[in-house]
Design an enzyme around this catalytic site. Structure first.
Site, PDB file in Angstrom:
ATOM      1  N   SER A  99      51.624 -52.293  23.925  1.00  0.00           N
ATOM      2  CA  SER A  99      52.543 -51.288  24.473  1.00  0.00           C
ATOM      3  C   SER A  99      53.874 -51.969  24.757  1.00  0.00           C
ATOM      4  O   SER A  99      53.992 -52.747  25.705  1.00  0.00           O
ATOM      5  CB  SER A  99      51.974 -50.674  25.758  1.00  0.00           C
ATOM      6  N   LYS A 174      53.733 -43.408  23.414  1.00  0.00           N
ATOM      7  CA  LYS A 174      53.003 -44.162  24.437  1.00  0.00           C
ATOM      8  C   LYS A 174      53.795 -44.211  25.742  1.00  0.00           C
ATOM      9  O   LYS A 174      53.221 -44.111  26.835  1.00  0.00           O
ATOM     10  CB  LYS A 174      52.716 -45.582  23.953  1.00  0.00           C
ATOM     11  N   LYS A 242      55.716 -52.561  33.885  1.00  0.00           N
ATOM     12  CA  LYS A 242      56.425 -52.840  32.640  1.00  0.00           C
ATOM     13  C   LYS A 242      56.630 -51.564  31.836  1.00  0.00           C
ATOM     14  O   LYS A 242      57.717 -51.286  31.324  1.00  0.00           O
ATOM     15  CB  LYS A 242      55.642 -53.890  31.838  1.00  0.00           C
TER      16      LYS A 242
END
Length: 297
Positions: A99, A174, A242
């Site tokens: 990701s 995502k 993140k």
């Protein structure tokens, strides 16, 4: 059962380890590399092969899958001097399932194309449980023909495998996923504290909520963590922090306002600042307890 393929799997962490094992179960020849030897040993015990380096892992691979924590690791593992692109044969299909930012996926594709190497960005949703059970949702960016080749392999890892557009599109979807998940976990945590403070039977309350419009995969997957205050990492707050940075930056780039997402991003950052970064993201509950003046155990 898809035809057996020679697959190199780089990154055998919480997600990567069960994913690689599921590819072995599906009949593929899987050679794994990880910075920590015990993860390689676990893959070998599951029927895979171990490698001593990235170059060793990918030397005979038809397909390379990478599953590492963030952009710097992808740049090192894929683009680095001793990385994937420097060692694979022309025509190899490289699938990055990390990701990361859409921009890094586009950068990888641009570096691979002149070498005759094909790439897909294929991040996943479902957490550790989804990886173990092979029920991940996989959103894939890249060429449609490459996706068609990869789909039988990805079907061994997930139950929802969808091509969502060109290079970088998988990472964009995502990012949206992580926005939705973070907001859902935060609201679930607030509901848990509200219900407990009101003296309601929490397990019963969450069961009935799960059967109505308030029901969600987040509620089903995370209610036990919150009831039992068990926050062993399935997906760490550090990583969700993140990801919230990724979605915030990506939304700014396309002019999309995220008013609720921005607040939740700050709450995730606060959890990390309070020492909860290594815990599962369901530990956002601890932040609600702090705000409510409750003892945090």
């Amino acid at each position: 059962m898809s035809a057996s393929r020679k697959i190199a799997f780089i990154g055998l962490g919480i997600m990567g380890s069960p994913m690689a094992a599921n590819l072995v179960k599906a009949g593929h020849t899987v050679t794994g590399f990880n910075l920590q030897q015990p993860a390689i040993d676990a893959l070998v015990a599951a029927g895979g092969k171990g490698a001593t380096s990235i170059a060793d892992a990918v030397k005979d691979a038809e397909i390379v899958i990478t599953m590492v924590p963030a952009d710097p690791q992808v740049e090192q593992v894929v683009l680095g001097e001793d990385g994937v692109l420097a060692n694979v044969a022309e025509g190899t299909l490289v699938i990055d399932m990390s990701s990361i930012t859409p921009q890094t996926s586009i950068k990888v594709e641009a570096a691979a194309r002149p070498k005759g190497i094909r790439t897909l960005d294929a991040p996943v949703s479902g957490g550790e449980a989804g990886a173990i059970e092979a029920v991940l949702s996989i959103m894939v960016g890249g060429d449609a023909a490459d996706f068609a080749e990869a789909k039988p392999i990805l079907d061994a890892l997930g139950t929802t495998v969808i091509h969502v557009g060109p290079a970088g599109a998988g990472q964009t979807v995502k990012a949206a996923n992580q926005l939705i998940v973070a907001v859902n976990i935060q609201v679930l945590a607030e509901a848990v504290v509200f219900l407990e403070n009101a003296g309601v039977d929490l397990p019963a309350a969450l069961d009935v909520l799960g059967g109505g419009l308030a029901g969600s995969t987040v509620l089903n997957r995370k209610k036990a963590n919150m009831i039992d205050r068990q926050f062993a990492p399935g997906f760490r707050i550090d990583l969700h922090h993140k990801d919230m940075g990724i979605v915030t930056d990506a939304a700014r780039a396309v002019g999309a306002a995220l008013p609720v997402g921005a607040v939740v991003a700050q709450l995730v950052a606060s959890a990390r600042a309070n020492g909860d970064g290594s815990l599962d993201h369901s530990a956002l509950l601890r932040g609600v307890e702090r705000l409510s003046g409750r003892e945090v155990k």
